[in-house]
Design a protein around this motif. Structure first.
Motif, PDB file in Angstrom:
ATOM      1  N   LYS A  67       0.781  -1.244   0.036  1.00 22.01           N
ATOM      2  CA  LYS A  67       0.048  -0.013   0.035  1.00 22.01           C
ATOM      3  C   LYS A  67       0.837   1.266   0.041  1.00 22.01           C
ATOM      4  N   GLY A  68       2.097   1.251   0.397  1.00 21.46           N
ATOM      5  CA  GLY A  68       2.928   2.389   0.507  1.00 21.46           C
ATOM      6  C   GLY A  68       3.382   2.751   1.979  1.00 21.46           C
ATOM      7  N   ARG A  69       4.563   3.039   2.367  1.00 18.42           N
ATOM      8  CA  ARG A  69       4.713   3.307   3.639  1.00 18.42           C
ATOM      9  C   ARG A  69       4.169   4.468   4.069  1.00 18.42           C
ATOM     10  N   LYS A  70       3.991   5.708   3.645  1.00 18.05           N
ATOM     11  CA  LYS A  70       3.279   6.923   3.985  1.00 18.05           C
ATOM     12  C   LYS A  70       2.028   6.664   4.448  1.00 18.05           C
ATOM     13  N   TYR A  71       1.211   6.006   3.649  1.00 18.78           N
ATOM     14  CA  TYR A  71      -0.302   5.612   3.770  1.00 18.78           C
ATOM     15  C   TYR A  71      -0.552   5.004   5.164  1.00 18.78           C
ATOM     16  N   ILE A  72       0.533   3.741   5.358  1.00 18.64           N
ATOM     17  CA  ILE A  72       0.387   2.923   6.527  1.00 18.64           C
ATOM     18  C   ILE A  72       0.611   3.618   7.718  1.00 18.64           C
ATOM     19  N   ILE A  73       1.651   4.818   7.620  1.00 20.01           N
ATOM     20  CA  ILE A  73       1.974   5.564   8.875  1.00 20.01           C
ATOM     21  C   ILE A  73       0.932   6.555   9.261  1.00 20.01           C
TER      22      ILE A  73
END
Length: 406
Positions: A67-73
């Motif tokens: 999903k992408g790092r920033k999205y999960i953060i």
């Protein structure tokens, strides 16, 4: 400039996640007693949160790959905010006698479990992001930055809780709810959005996978050592030095602060001088940790205990970036989130195992917990020495598969 912005935002994100985890601990016992609940209820609430953390960390890591790092953060911070709102509202209602009994306990368990579910989204994704933006030579310095954020949160979390508890016991929970909102804005504004790492389905990293299991073993030894000292340190120092309760609290607080400062300084130096390999970091840290345990066991004086705290901080400050870097270099680019999730899960597992095991062993003999920690770290170090250095798969999964088939 862009890299400095990324490093700050990742550091701040991990710091807030650790503060969110630690800010509850100092006020939990008095709040539980104010609510008329027992120590068993407190243990249940905290343990289930730790189990949730251990279970969800690998899941968040895998999702950050797809999903992408920033999205999960960002999802992690939204979840932390919602969890803290529920936890704080439940505490407030309990203190005002608006709810009580079984409903109160259930809501506290649910809210604390939610905190445990969402917190690991941040460190697992942050570690994977750091692996994305650093090469093999800079990986150790990047992981030292994350370790320093963990260490700073470990030190300042209880300190922030203590300061705001002077206003009222529930005030640290207000801060716990506010910080994720601030971190969400910082992450949204400063962390560049990246495309998901996985372009084809990569195999999941397994805990006992060759090349990874050893570094997870190191992580387990490191975190169990830290939690054990936090849990039984106060009992041990009070019994060994015949201290009053107030003297014990003062000594343990100063000792843990000294250890935390040593950890942060060590990792700060590691960020500037990242030439040491993971194996060297771990073995050096292990030696210092074992020496600190020996001082706790065999030299009974306040000064020697403070020296032991300091050496313990340096040792764990070397071991943390060591096992994080080693595990990162042991897998392909598309698997960074997966392995970062397993590393974050180790913290949750340690928080479940160490308090129960250390208190049981302490009841048998007050020296056993520190002796077991020293033996466990020694076993880990000897295992690391017997394993030959393996080439790190700093390739994609496809490239790695071709290389291994040749």
């Amino acid at each position: 400039m862009k890299m400095a912005r990324i490093r700050f935002s990742i550091f701040f994100s991990v710091f807030v996640a650790m503060v969110g985890l630690m800010i509850i601990a100092p006020v939990m016992p008095p709040l539980i007693r104010e609510l008329g609940l027992s120590e068993t209820h407190s243990g249940l609430i905290i343990s289930l949160g730790s189990i949730a953390m251990a279970a969800m960390a690998p899941v968040w890591g895998n999702w950050s790959d797809t999903k992408g790092r920033k999205y999960i953060i960002l999802i992690g911070f939204v979840g932390m905010f919602a969890s803290y709102i529920l936890f704080t509202a439940t505490m407030y209602a309990g203190l005002r006698h608006l709810i009580s009994g079984g409903l109160l306990v259930v809501l506290l368990v649910v809210a604390r479990t939610m905190v445990g579910l969402f917190i690991p989204a941040v460190p697992s994704s942050a570690q994977a992001y750091m692996a994305d933006v650093t090469d093999e030579k800079g990986r150790s310095a990047g992981m030292a930055l994350i370790g320093a954020a963990n260490g700073l949160g470990l030190v300042l979390g209880p300190a922030i809780a203590g300061a705001f508890a002077l206003i009222d016991l529930i005030w640290p929970l207000y801060v716990g709810a506010l910080l994720p909102l601030i971190a969400f804005v910082v992450a949204l504004m400063l962390i560049p959005t990246q495309k998901s790492i996985i372009r084809e389905k990569a195999p999941k990293v397994r805990p006992f996978q060759k090349g990874v299991r050893l570094y997870l073993f190191v992580g387990l030894a490191t975190m169990i050592s830290i939690v054990t000292l936090q849990v039984i340190g106060g009992f041990y120092f009070q019994d060994q030095l015949s201290l009053t309760t107030r003297e014990t609290a003062r000594m343990v607080s100063f000792g843990l602060m000294l250890s935390g400062v040593a950890m942060i300084v060590t990792q700060g130096l590691q960020m500037k001088r990242s030439k040491l390999q993971p194996k060297t970091l771990i073995l050096t840290g292990s030696l210092l940790l074992i020496i600190s345990m020996a001082l706790f066991l065999f030299v009974i004086s306040p000064l020697s205990f403070y020296v032991a705290f300091f050496l313990f901080g340096i040792g764990t400050g070397l071991m943390m970036p060591g096992f994080m870097t080693g595990s990162s270099l042991a897998v392909a680019r598309e698997q960074q989130g997966s392995v970062a999730g397993l590393v974050a899960s180790v913290q949750g597992v340690s928080a479940v195992i160490a308090p129960l095991l250390s208190t049981i062993l302490y009841q048998l003999d007050k020296h056993i917990p520190f002796a077991v920690v020293a033996a466990f770290v020694l076993l880990m170090a000897m295992t690391l020495l017997t394993v030959k250095n393996e080439p790190s798969p700093s390739l994609s999964v496809t490239e790695l598969g071709v290389k291994e088939s040749q």
